[in-house]
Scaffold this active site. Structure first.
Site, PDB file in Angstrom:
ATOM      1  N   HIS A  24       7.512 -27.234 -24.223  1.00  0.00           N
ATOM      2  CA  HIS A  24       6.339 -27.369 -23.346  1.00  0.00           C
ATOM      3  C   HIS A  24       5.067 -27.516 -24.187  1.00  0.00           C
ATOM      4  CE1 HIS A  24       8.737 -24.816 -20.291  1.00  0.00           C
ATOM      5  NE2 HIS A  24       8.677 -26.037 -19.795  1.00  0.00           N
ATOM      6  N   LYS A  48      13.602 -20.130  -5.873  1.00  0.00           N
ATOM      7  CA  LYS A  48      14.330 -19.385  -6.917  1.00  0.00           C
ATOM      8  C   LYS A  48      13.434 -18.290  -7.485  1.00  0.00           C
ATOM      9  CE  LYS A  48      13.350 -22.934 -10.333  1.00  0.00           C
ATOM     10  NZ  LYS A  48      13.752 -23.808 -11.364  1.00  0.00           N
ATOM     11  N   ARG A  97      13.035 -35.500 -22.006  1.00  0.00           N
ATOM     12  CA  ARG A  97      13.855 -35.076 -23.133  1.00  0.00           C
ATOM     13  C   ARG A  97      15.058 -35.991 -23.371  1.00  0.00           C
ATOM     14  NH1 ARG A  97      14.006 -28.840 -21.354  1.00  0.00           N
ATOM     15  NH2 ARG A  97      14.338 -29.946 -19.408  1.00  0.00           N
ATOM     16  N   SER A 135      13.798 -23.867 -20.921  1.00  0.00           N
ATOM     17  CA  SER A 135      13.594 -22.466 -20.524  1.00  0.00           C
ATOM     18  C   SER A 135      14.931 -21.817 -20.184  1.00  0.00           C
ATOM     19  CB  SER A 135      12.679 -22.387 -19.302  1.00  0.00           C
ATOM     20  OG  SER A 135      11.411 -22.901 -19.606  1.00  0.00           O
TER      21      SER A 135
HETATM   22  O1  PNS Z   1       9.443 -27.040 -15.028  1.00  0.00           O
HETATM   23  P1  PNS Z   1      10.133 -27.723 -13.901  1.00  0.00           P
HETATM   24  O2  PNS Z   1      10.888 -26.706 -13.076  1.00  0.00           O
HETATM   25  O3  PNS Z   1      10.990 -28.867 -14.358  1.00  0.00           O
HETATM   26  O4  PNS Z   1       8.962 -28.346 -12.970  1.00  0.00           O
HETATM   27  C1  PNS Z   1       9.272 -28.939 -11.733  1.00  0.00           C
HETATM   28  C2  PNS Z   1       8.009 -29.200 -10.895  1.00  0.00           C
HETATM   29  C3  PNS Z   1       7.171 -27.957 -10.778  1.00  0.00           C
HETATM   30  C4  PNS Z   1       7.211 -30.291 -11.556  1.00  0.00           C
HETATM   31  C5  PNS Z   1       8.491 -29.701  -9.494  1.00  0.00           C
HETATM   32  O5  PNS Z   1       9.470 -28.837  -9.007  1.00  0.00           O
HETATM   33  C6  PNS Z   1       7.363 -29.787  -8.472  1.00  0.00           C
HETATM   34  O6  PNS Z   1       6.498 -30.625  -8.567  1.00  0.00           O
HETATM   35  N1  PNS Z   1       7.375 -28.869  -7.486  1.00  0.00           N
HETATM   36  C7  PNS Z   1       6.357 -28.785  -6.459  1.00  0.00           C
HETATM   37  C8  PNS Z   1       6.889 -29.167  -5.083  1.00  0.00           C
HETATM   38  C9  PNS Z   1       6.876 -30.661  -4.902  1.00  0.00           C
HETATM   39  O7  PNS Z   1       5.870 -31.319  -5.017  1.00  0.00           O
HETATM   40  N2  PNS Z   1       8.057 -31.202  -4.602  1.00  0.00           N
HETATM   41  C10 PNS Z   1       8.246 -32.621  -4.421  1.00  0.00           C
HETATM   42  C11 PNS Z   1       8.418 -33.295  -5.758  1.00  0.00           C
HETATM   43  S1  PNS Z   1       8.690 -34.993  -5.527  1.00  0.00           S
END
Ligand code: PNS
Length: 170
Positions: A24, A48, A97, A135
């Site tokens: 990150h 979660k 990644r 993570s």
């Molecule tokens: O670190 P992560 O878990 O890979 O991040 C994922 C994240 C936070 C970018 C994604 O889950 C997100 O944007 N969540 C917010 C809810 C949302 O907008 N959902 C629709 C995405 S198209």
């Protein structure tokens, strides 16, 4: 003639950051070099249950990124597209990644574009030495007592070991 002011290029780096890893950090540092300002947006995971509560996740990011003057850290709930729009940011930055990750990220980028057509998703390629760090794997290694050096910043490693000695959360 009045000088034209250049608009601030603002990007959002979203994630769960549970916890922050050196992967990150690599992506956030790259973003901070590309954009004028970067908001690190930490998702309040409604579904979660995260290992670290929001104040801890934010504190770990703040500690590890204190050297970057142009970043801010915020938590967000709900749709990322809405959050990005509410801050008038023009870009969402995601680290890419692997090709395996590409499908999910591509879908998310398309969906976010549908929700916020003016916002671009920018994919950045991480440094190879941290490109395999996640993570999830870091938490596994910590739980099983493995070495965390090089994977997470010292503040995160300390919190992970503390968590291990305290035992699992119920
Ligand atoms: O670190 P992560 O878990 O890979 O991040 C994922 C994240 C936070 C970018 C994604 O889950 C997100 O944007 N969540 C917010 C809810 C949302 O907008 N959902 C629709 C995405 S198209």
């Amino acid at each position: 003639m009045m000088p034209m002011s250049t608009p601030t290029r603002l990007a959002v780096c979203p994630g769960s950051f549970d916890p922050l890893t050196n992967g990150h950090i690599d992506i956030i540092e790259r973003s901070a070099r590309l954009f004028d300002r970067v908001i690190v947006a930490v998702l309040v995971n409604a579904e979660k249950r995260p290992l670290f509560e929001m104040p801890d996740r934010v504190a770990m990011i703040r500690e590890a990124l204190a050297h970057l003057p142009n970043i801010e850290i915020e938590s967000f709930e709900g749709l990322l597209a809405e959050f990005v729009r509410s801050r008038s940011a023009r870009a969402v930055v995601r680290g890419l990644r692997s090709t395996t990750e590409f499908n999910d990220e591509w879908q998310m980028a398309q969906m976010n574009r549908r929700l916020a057509p003016d916002v671009e998703t920018v994919f950045l390629v991480p440094a190879p030495d941290v490109a395999y760090v996640s993570s999830r794997l870091v938490k596994d290694i910590a739980r099983l007592g493995g070495p965390l050096e090089g994977l997470v910043p010292p503040g995160v490693a300390a919190r992970l070991s503390r968590r291990k000695t305290e035992g699992p959360r119920t």
